[in-house]
Design an enzyme around this catalytic site. Structure first.
Site, PDB file in Angstrom:
ATOM      1  N   SER A  45       0.803  -1.120   0.042  1.00  0.00           N
ATOM      2  CA  SER A  45      -0.191  -0.071   0.092  1.00  0.00           C
ATOM      3  C   SER A  45       0.905   1.199  -0.135  1.00  0.00           C
ATOM      4  O   SER A  45       1.678   1.333  -1.026  1.00  0.00           O
ATOM      5  CB  SER A  45      -0.987  -0.119   1.240  1.00  0.00           C
ATOM      6  OG  SER A  45      -1.817   0.927   1.161  1.00  0.00           O
TER       7      SER A  45
ATOM      8  N   HIS B 224      -7.823  -4.965  -0.749  1.00  0.00           N
ATOM      9  CA  HIS B 224      -6.698  -4.484  -0.490  1.00  0.00           C
ATOM     10  C   HIS B 224      -5.850  -5.172   0.347  1.00  0.00           C
ATOM     11  O   HIS B 224      -4.605  -5.189   0.364  1.00  0.00           O
ATOM     12  CB  HIS B 224      -7.020  -2.956   0.272  1.00  0.00           C
ATOM     13  CG  HIS B 224      -5.646  -2.206   0.382  1.00  0.00           C
ATOM     14  ND1 HIS B 224      -5.041  -1.793  -0.981  1.00  0.00           N
ATOM     15  CD2 HIS B 224      -5.172  -1.491   1.261  1.00  0.00           C
ATOM     16  CE1 HIS B 224      -4.165  -1.109  -0.461  1.00  0.00           C
ATOM     17  NE2 HIS B 224      -3.866  -0.874   0.845  1.00  0.00           N
TER      18      HIS B 224
END
Length: 745
Positions: free
Chosen positions: A605, A719
């Site tokens: 991320s 994610h």
């Protein structure tokens, strides 16, 4: 030639439609793009899946699905609720037990919802996103009547959120704990279609709602723009607007605090990631809004009669100055009336920062980082015992004490029931010590006694830790700032960097042995998220047990030293986070722990942006680079999925900010003539937070340069990169086998 001085492969000065030949890879489910993904997945599997892959994947999956894991629980009424996954239930079971049974070695669980069965029945891979149980004092309807259909159980109605495939967007459905089934929409059950948003209880017949469907329903960040109140039995389209934000803001949220005697409706306008306006909402006066008079970077909360303030930066209120990173409390009614009498419960220092706050019925429990080492302090009002609640005189004095100091490592706390008691759940662990779960009893503080701890559960070791050690050391960044980092591995390896200002026994900072070790350096450095010790179950089995060293850098951009540590690497100062990480990498090599050829970095991320910059700006420091679910194209990040909400962190590329942002946009820093280390990129097709196009385009550009690049994209998982334990084990086995192939002997 360095990446920063070479001519960029993707021209940052041209419009992406002209300069970006890989723009088509942003079409997430396009036929051409998915074919491209399948080809690279096949190449990755052929390259990585050696003789050690299947055994490692099996071991990792066994850890993830171990039946002797500690079940984390939430107390609601007489029951403890838990969500559980294992080999037989990869999508999971939502279940409950009694407190007495939970204390036993083999609790008796009653299954409430089987997600594997539901997934098979409905043809959707459902991923658990949480449940909100309506408290008994919320079962009165808006008309003040307790419905007769609730007689079978006071804790009955639940809002359950489920995600298809692990995306952030999910579905919320009402569930009945008595019948153990969803209440059909046709029978009046609340049902919110898939989207980013959710429901929260007001009472049995009323909820607050945010959703991303409808005309002008979302902000530029892709989050709901309007918060509404919705009554049972009415169409979703008739939900009443309560609060809204402008389209260029982040989102609006409304909630209800049902604590008896302290009920309040509140709303928050999230203007950006770090700025908000907080309001009290009066439904009896056509939802009139009363704004809480504080700067927008002050987080506002309430607990019983108190208002709770957490400022990010220094501010002055009614002539009194307060430091950013403090915790401040005061009487809520007096504050709103403009007669604030505030008390500072915590103020940061150069070495101490507030990590988290846990609030019980009467006590504020603060978790503090002292040079990234956990400490716990309790704060309470001196007349707590006499009142047995937090409502009382304005001249009440606060007291405080260090608590649970007998525990070492990382300490994580949560209230057992903030309405009913002064008890906390507490877990402790460190890098090589498995988790222990305690129940802490803080009410004794009122009479001057020491709080007690009850050990409830202790997890077994997941890897062989004999001979392993962990130390903390400090590297010096380019501007002279001391950057802490942790080092975990064989004692003879990690003690090479142990220094006198370490939190362990002082050492010599000399090379302890002749052999450098394969080393992974992990980092994040953003959004004020702190990297603190936690048990390395998967890395321990896949890396440490086999002789590798694992390092974690506490670089600026995180929250290890409070908001100032974070603010130091925002926007135009982003380079400091990367300079910090590079300094730790150099320290690992200069101390003899490893060599450049045996050193890898890993991040996901925002950490993927970090390792993307290591690849492009510091390729000479690493023998391998792992980039997971990353941001990499900073020219377009704000136009992709939730990217616009992160402009407060990175800057706005559509403004003059691009002049500094181009300096940390890895996609635009790739250049010909640079020798890049081998790189592995991973992402998820279903990631609806960070667009998979970032990783796809970076891979395609690296291929153009002839770089050694491996790419793997999971088709589910959101994610987090994986939708269940099998996918998580596969992803991690691919990463660790690739790292051993690149760094091992």
């Amino acid at each position: 030639m360095t990446a920063s001085s070479a001519h960029p492969l993707i021209n940052p000065d041209l419009d992406p439609s002209e300069a970006d030949p890989h723009l088509w890879l942003e079409e997430v489910n396009g036929e051409r793009g998915l074919e491209w993904v399948q080809q690279r997945n096949a190449r990755a599997q052929e390259r990585i899946q050696d003789a050690g892959f299947d055994p490692l994947r099996t071991e990792l999956r066994e850890i993830l699905e171990a039946s002797d894991r500690i079940p984390g629980v939430t107390k609601r009424g007489e029951h403890l609720y838990n969500f559980w996954t294992d080999a037989e239930h990869p999508q999971g079971l939502w279940r409950r037990t009694t407190e007495a049974s939970y204390r036993s070695e083999s609790p008796e669980w009653k299954t409430l919802l089987d997600l594997d069965a539901l997934s098979a029945e409905e043809g959707v891979t459902w991923v658990w996103h949480g449940a909100e149980v309506l408290r008994p004092h919320g079962t009165e309807s808006s008309a003040g009547q307790t419905p007769t259909n609730d007689d079978d159980g006071p804790w009955r109605h639940v809002l359950i959120s489920l995600s298809p495939g692990g995306s952030d967007a999910d579905v919320t459905r009402e569930f009945d704990l008595v019948t153990k089934s969803f209440i059909p929409e046709a029978d009046g059950g609340f049902y919110l279609p898939q989207g980013k948003g959710g429901l929260s209880w007001i009472d049995l017949d009323t909820v607050y709602l945010t959703h991303d469907a409808g005309e002008d329903a979302v902000t530029s960040s892709g989050y709901p723009r309007v918060a509404r109140r919705w009554h049972r039995g009415t169409p979703l389209t008739e939900a009443v607007e309560v609060l809204s934000v402008e389209q260029d803001h982040m989102t609006a949220v409304v909630g209800y605090d049902s604590t008896p005697g302290f009920q309040r409706h509140y709303g928050v306008k999230l203007l950006g990631f770090y700025d908000r306006e907080t309001y009290l909402v009066d439904p009896a006066a056509q939802d009139a809004l009363t704004r809480i008079d504080v700067p927008t970077d002050v987080s506002v909360g309430f607990h019983r009669d108190l208002i709770v303030l957490r400022p990010r930066t220094d501010f002055t209120h009614h002539g009194v100055s307060y430091r950013g990173g403090s915790l401040i409390v005061g009487d809520a009614e007096r504050f709103i009336a403009g007669r604030p009498e505030l008390t500072v419960l915590f103020e940061p220092t150069d070495s101490a920062a507030l990590l988290s706050v846990t609030v019980t019925r009467n006590i504020f429990v603060l978790t503090i980082l002292q040079d990234v080492i956990h400490r716990v302090h309790a704060h309470w009002r001196e007349d707590m015992q006499g009142r047995n609640d937090m409502q009382g005189r304005n001249d009440t004095q606060w007291r405080d004490a260090a608590v649970f100091s007998e525990l070492q490592g990382s300490l994580s706390l949560g209230a057992v029931d903030a309405e009913e008691s002064d008890e906390v759940w507490l877990t402790s662990n460190d890098w090589v010590t498995p988790t222990s779960l305690y129940r802490g009893y803080l009410a004794a503080l009122a009479s001057g006694d020491v709080p007690t701890l009850e050990l409830l559960k202790q997890a077994p070791e997941r890897f062989e830790a004999d001979g392993l050690a962990s130390v903390q050391s400090f590297a010096t960044s380019q501007d002279g700032t001391r950057i802490p980092y942790f080092l975990i591995g064989r004692a003879e390896a990690v003690q090479a960097v142990e220094t006198a200002d370490s939190n362990q026994v002082p050492g010599t900072n000399q090379i302890a042995g002749p052999e450098p070790h394969p080393t992974i350096l992990y980092g994040y450095g953003g959004f004020q998220i702190s990297q603190t010790p936690n048990y390395l179950g998967l890395p321990g089995k896949a890396w440490l047990e086999a002789g590798g060293v694992y390092a974690v850098a506490n670089i600026r951009g995180g929250g290890e030293y409070g908001p100032g540590w974070h603010h130091a690497a925002l926007k135009e100062n982003r380079h400091r986070a990367y300079e910090d990480f590079a300094a730790v990498a150099r320290d690992l090599v200069s101390s003899g722990v490893t060599t450049v050829e045996k050193l890898a970095c890993r991040g996901g991320s925002n950490g993927g942006l970090l390792t993307g910059n290591m690849l492009t700006q510091y390729p000479e420091l690493f023998g391998a680079v792992v980039i997971q679910v990353p941001l990499l194209d900073m020219r377009r990040f704000a136009q992709l999925l939730a990217g616009a909400s992160w402009r407060a962190e990175y800057g706005d590329p559509e403004t003059a900010d691009w002049e500094f942002m181009r300096s940390f946009s890895p996609y635009h820093l790739l250049a010909e003539g640079v020798k890049y280390p081998p790189v592995l990129l991973t992402t998820s097709t279903q990631d609806d937070r960070v667009h998979p196009g970032h990783a796809r385009k970076m891979t395609a550009a690296l291929e153009e340069l002839g770089a050694d690049v491996t790419y793997w994209e999971n088709t589910q998982g959101g994610h987090g990169g994986a939708a269940n334990s099998e996918q998580q084990a596969t992803m991690n086995a691919l990463i660790y086998r690739w790292l051993w192939q690149e760094l091992g002997d």
